[in-house]
Design an enzyme around this catalytic site. Structure first.
Site, short mmCIF file in Angstrom:
data_model
loop_
_atom_site.label_atom_id
_atom_site.label_comp_id
_atom_site.label_asym_id
_atom_site.label_seq_id
_atom_site.Cartn_x
_atom_site.Cartn_y
_atom_site.Cartn_z
N THR A 118 0.82 -1.21 0.00
CA THR A 118 0.00 0.00 0.00
C THR A 118 0.85 1.25 0.00
O THR A 118 1.97 1.25 0.54
CB THR A 118 -0.89 0.00 1.27
N TYR A 142 -1.48 -0.32 10.48
CA TYR A 142 -1.77 -0.98 9.20
C TYR A 142 -0.57 -0.84 8.24
O TYR A 142 -0.06 -1.83 7.70
CB TYR A 142 -3.03 -0.37 8.58
#
Ligand code: UDP
Length: 331
Positions: A118, A142
């Site tokens: 990501t 995350y």
């Protein structure tokens, strides 16, 4: 060639399963269905309902289908939730990925791995656009779990020759052009999805988080990429690994230019045919003004060419999915 798609019943995974089948691969899916949906899978695709925290079942799935490549999507993905439940995120995303790498290594075969990473691994950065070699300073648990998994993959490559491609996604949106699969999470935070739900009357209004950013219209700019284009990027990555064109690569997946929150909401209004109620609000903590990919490497090395680069296409397909599936996969 057979591909095991771990987390293949989710939003990006299910689109990738389709594009792999269309490209002629045999596909099996391993998914615990915690946020994925069996209904998102085409008929005939074998589903191992299991998760990465149960390594025996993973080993069995790898052996049973004799996978030639693995794509790994299985992760918890909410930034806010990751700050409240960090250990669940480290366990699921980091330990789960460790188990996957271990299971691959134990097969004794060099099975290539494509990993979903990501743009959150970059954290706040002034670089516009962001190249792959920008410093990695994730600001959320995350993002940290994705960075840690990238580190494990690099180490497995260095020590055992594990072939890999890491794909760092920017803002994924849209739905299948057929309108039959799309984003169906239980909690939504994404701009286009929320706007579609607002248009369906499921939410009263759209909040615009921050209007005083140093951008032309004062709202944040993000690099949106259509989910089917992203799925195609995975197919290209698997192909390059299986052909032996490379055995270690990291790519941003985005368009290389962005749209502001206002531009996105204006397009939603146009596509839906209604002006959604908007409320200007404070900046959302942790949102950098601009996140735009330097997407030149994936274009040059894998020949990535987005089919749906227009904001109208991304919003239009997202809207078609939500309009026809107001309750997602639950009818
Ligand atoms: N955003 C917004 N209102 C919303 C949801 C998101 O203004 O209801 C903004 C958010 O602050 C960010 C951009 O839209 O600037 C994209 O947010 P999203 O959560 O879709 O993706 P992110 O870039 O955070 O991964």
């Amino acid at each position: 060639m057979k591909v095991l798609v771990v987390g293949g019943a989710g939003y990006i995974g299910s689109h990738t399963v389709r594009q792999l089948l269309a490209a002629g691969y045999e596909v099996a899916v391993l998914d615990n269905l915690s946020s994925g949906h069996a209904a998102a899978l085409p008929n005939g695709v074998r589903l191992f309902q299991s998760d990465l925290l149960q390594p025996e079942q993973l080993t069995q799935a790898l052996a049973e289908i004799q996978a030639d490549a693995v794509i790994h999507f299985a992760a918890r993905i909410e930034v806010g939730e990751s700050m409240c439940e960090p250990l669940a995120y480290y366990r699921n995303n980091v330990v789960g990925s460790l188990n996957l790498l271990q299971a691959i290594q134990e097969t004794g075969r060099r099975i290539p791995l494509v990993f979903s990473s990501t743009a959150a691994v970059y954290g706040t950065t002034d670089a516009v656009p962001i190249p792959e070699d920008a410093p990695l300073r994730p600001e959320s648990v995350y993002g940290q779990t994705k960075r840690m998994t990238e580190d494990m993959i690099h180490a497995a490559h260095a020590a055992y020759g594990q072939p890999y491609t890491v794909l760092r996604y920017f803002n994924v949106c849209g739905a299948s052009p057929e309108g039959d699969i799309g984003e169906a999470h239980s909690s939504q935070t994404h701009l286009i999805e929320l706007a579609c739900l607002t248009a369906l009357g499921k939410r009263p209004k759209m909040m615009v988080f921050g209007t005083d950013y140093p951008t032309p219209d004062g709202t944040c700019i993000r690099d949106y990429v259509h989910v089917q284009d992203l799925a195609d990027a995975h197919v290209l990555a698997v192909g390059a690994l299986l052909d032996g064109r490379h055995d270690a690569a990291t790519y941003n997946v985005g368009l290389g230019h962005g749209f502001s929150v206002r531009e996105v909401l204006d397009m939603v209004d146009e596509v839906v045919g209604v002006r959604l109620l908007r409320e200007e609000a404070e900046r959302r903590p942790g949102d950098p003004p601009q996140l735009v990919a330097d997407a030149s490497r994936i274009r040059a090395e894998l020949g990535f060419e987005p089919q749906f680069p227009e904001l109208r296409q991304m919003v239009g397909m997202a809207w078609m999915w939500h309009r026809t599936h107001p309750n997602g996969f639950e009818f």
